[in-house]
Scaffold this active site. Structure first.
Site, PDB file in Angstrom:
ATOM      1  N   LYS A  48      19.357 -11.286 -39.916  1.00  0.00           N
ATOM      2  CA  LYS A  48      19.739 -11.881 -38.628  1.00  0.00           C
ATOM      3  C   LYS A  48      19.307 -13.342 -38.519  1.00  0.00           C
ATOM      4  O   LYS A  48      19.427 -13.943 -37.462  1.00  0.00           O
ATOM      5  CB  LYS A  48      19.102 -11.057 -37.497  1.00  0.00           C
ATOM      6  CG  LYS A  48      19.584  -9.618 -37.451  1.00  0.00           C
ATOM      7  CD  LYS A  48      18.868  -8.800 -36.405  1.00  0.00           C
ATOM      8  CE  LYS A  48      17.561  -8.243 -36.896  1.00  0.00           C
ATOM      9  NZ  LYS A  48      16.931  -7.297 -35.947  1.00  0.00           N
TER      10      LYS A  48
ATOM     11  N   ARG B 264      12.149   2.749 -27.766  1.00  0.00           N
ATOM     12  CA  ARG B 264      13.591   2.681 -27.554  1.00  0.00           C
ATOM     13  C   ARG B 264      14.159   4.095 -27.623  1.00  0.00           C
ATOM     14  O   ARG B 264      13.497   5.039 -27.238  1.00  0.00           O
ATOM     15  CB  ARG B 264      14.233   1.765 -28.614  1.00  0.00           C
ATOM     16  CG  ARG B 264      13.850   0.307 -28.446  1.00  0.00           C
ATOM     17  CD  ARG B 264      14.379  -0.561 -29.574  1.00  0.00           C
ATOM     18  NE  ARG B 264      13.618  -0.392 -30.803  1.00  0.00           N
ATOM     19  CZ  ARG B 264      13.848  -1.072 -31.924  1.00  0.00           C
ATOM     20  NH1 ARG B 264      14.834  -1.953 -31.955  1.00  0.00           N
ATOM     21  NH2 ARG B 264      13.109  -0.859 -33.002  1.00  0.00           N
TER      22      ARG B 264
ATOM     23  N   PRO C 104      21.282  -9.032 -31.188  1.00  0.00           N
ATOM     24  CA  PRO C 104      22.248  -9.140 -32.279  1.00  0.00           C
ATOM     25  C   PRO C 104      21.667  -8.634 -33.592  1.00  0.00           C
ATOM     26  O   PRO C 104      20.500  -8.862 -33.902  1.00  0.00           O
ATOM     27  CB  PRO C 104      22.537 -10.644 -32.344  1.00  0.00           C
ATOM     28  CG  PRO C 104      22.200 -11.161 -30.988  1.00  0.00           C
ATOM     29  CD  PRO C 104      21.062 -10.311 -30.515  1.00  0.00           C
ATOM     30  N   GLU C 105      22.494  -7.921 -34.359  1.00  0.00           N
ATOM     31  CA  GLU C 105      22.090  -7.442 -35.666  1.00  0.00           C
ATOM     32  C   GLU C 105      22.923  -8.167 -36.726  1.00  0.00           C
ATOM     33  O   GLU C 105      23.579  -9.172 -36.431  1.00  0.00           O
ATOM     34  CB  GLU C 105      22.248  -5.922 -35.728  1.00  0.00           C
ATOM     35  CG  GLU C 105      21.389  -5.197 -34.688  1.00  0.00           C
ATOM     36  CD  GLU C 105      21.510  -3.689 -34.726  1.00  0.00           C
ATOM     37  OE1 GLU C 105      21.826  -3.137 -35.799  1.00  0.00           O
ATOM     38  OE2 GLU C 105      21.302  -3.047 -33.681  1.00  0.00           O
TER      39      GLU C 105
END
Length: 326
Positions: free
Chosen positions: A61, A304, A2-3
């Site tokens: 966050k 990533r 989650p951001e």
């Protein structure tokens, strides 16, 4: 993971259903979710029982819930929650079956900040669910903010949990200015090279918080910047365009309830967001750029991936050390 938009969607739900209520009892089903709490489950349960939650606050966050002090003074402690990669904070009724991977359960009393017309309809439990156990909960001291401004979105107090004191303000924080943002990106802390790429910088929660891999790619596409362009070399119009892009992307995601690629991210009612349907860059390898119709590319980045348009986001002539390695 989650951001900012996902965390803000959760915060807004908890501001409605959790803030203002008392905690009747806390049950810890998996002590691994309390690994950051001194004293473990017994101390956690003892401190929360009977306490009232004042607000739901977020910086980046990072989520926290100030606890009402016994003497009526300003709050000194807060319940802190970090969602990690798969954490969920669900407001549910105790008569519902417990979800899989339930780690912590808080039984709540009345007194919601924004109650429904019928108090009997209020969900009476906050359930922390975490499949991969990278997130967790703990209680921490509140400390003054370095700049004297509010600690985060959701409360005016200039306080934030000590473990979050190193986290910078996020791009939706009204205390950011175009000049301040430009300075944060171009005047990096000592030890950071002048060739550090812009994406690596905006992912640094100590520079600007709340930005993760997905929204970084989206904003860089909007601002027409290559992820490896040296942050220290940004011109003021470029940094302003990036700030505007970050704000716009975050706001669009908030309007659609966040981005969901699987069932792990949900809001407090267990519903997923829909921003994935509106992505301009992330995950669109081989698909046409929505501006110039060139095929989007995916490139390795810090273990990533980065997605960009090779025409709209051209590689800088002075490559960073990261670019040279890949």
């Amino acid at each position: 993971m989650p951001e900012l938009p996902e965390a803000e969607v959760v915060r807004r739900g908890l501001a409605r259903w959790f803030a203002g209520r008392s905690i009747s009892h806390a049950t810890v089903l998996d002590p691994r979710s309390l690994r950051r709490h001194d004293g473990g489950a017994p101390a956690f349960t003892a401190e929360l029982t009977g306490r009232r939650v004042l607000a739901a606050v977020r910086r980046g966050k990072f989520l926290w819930f100030p606890l009402a002090p016994e003497n009526g003074d300003i709050p000194r402690r807060a319940l802190v929650a970090h969602l990690g990669m798969s954490g969920q904070l669900l407001m549910q009724s105790s008569h519902l079956a417990e979800p899989k991977h339930l780690k912590v359960r808080l039984l709540l009393g009345e007194g919601a900040a924004s109650p429904e017309p019928d108090p009997a309809d209020l969900p009476d439990e906050l359930r922390f669910v975490d499949q991969r156990i990278f997130g967790g909960m703990h209680i921490a001291d509140l400390v003054p903010t370095a700049d004297g401004g509010p600690g985060g979105d959701g409360a005016p107090l200039p306080l934030l949990p000590a473990p979050a004191s190193h986290i910078a303000r996020d791009v939706l924080d009204p205390l950011w200015t175009a000049g301040g943002f430009h300075g944060a990106l171009t005047r990096l802390p000592s030890g950071r090279g002048r060739t550090t790429g812009i994406k690596r910088v905006i992912l640094d929660q100590g520079v600007v918080s709340g930005v993760g891999n997905i929204y970084a790619d989206e904003a860089l596409w909007e601002a027409r910047l290559h992820y490896d362009k040296p942050a220290a070399g940004l011109r003021r119009p470029q940094s302003e365009a990036l700030l505007e892009a970050l704000i716009e992307v975050m706001q669009r995601a908030l309007d659609e309830g966040g981005t969901s690629f699987d069932a792990l991210y949900v809001n407090v009612n267990g519903e997923s967001g829909y921003f994935a349907r509106s992505l301009q860059a992330y995950g669109r390898e081989g698909q046409p750029c929505r501006r110039c119709q060139r095929a989007m590319v995916r490139e390795p980045f810090m273990g990533r991936s980065s997605y960009r348009c090779p025409h709209c986001q051209r590689r800088p002539r002075l490559q960073s050390s990261h670019s040279k390695k890949v």
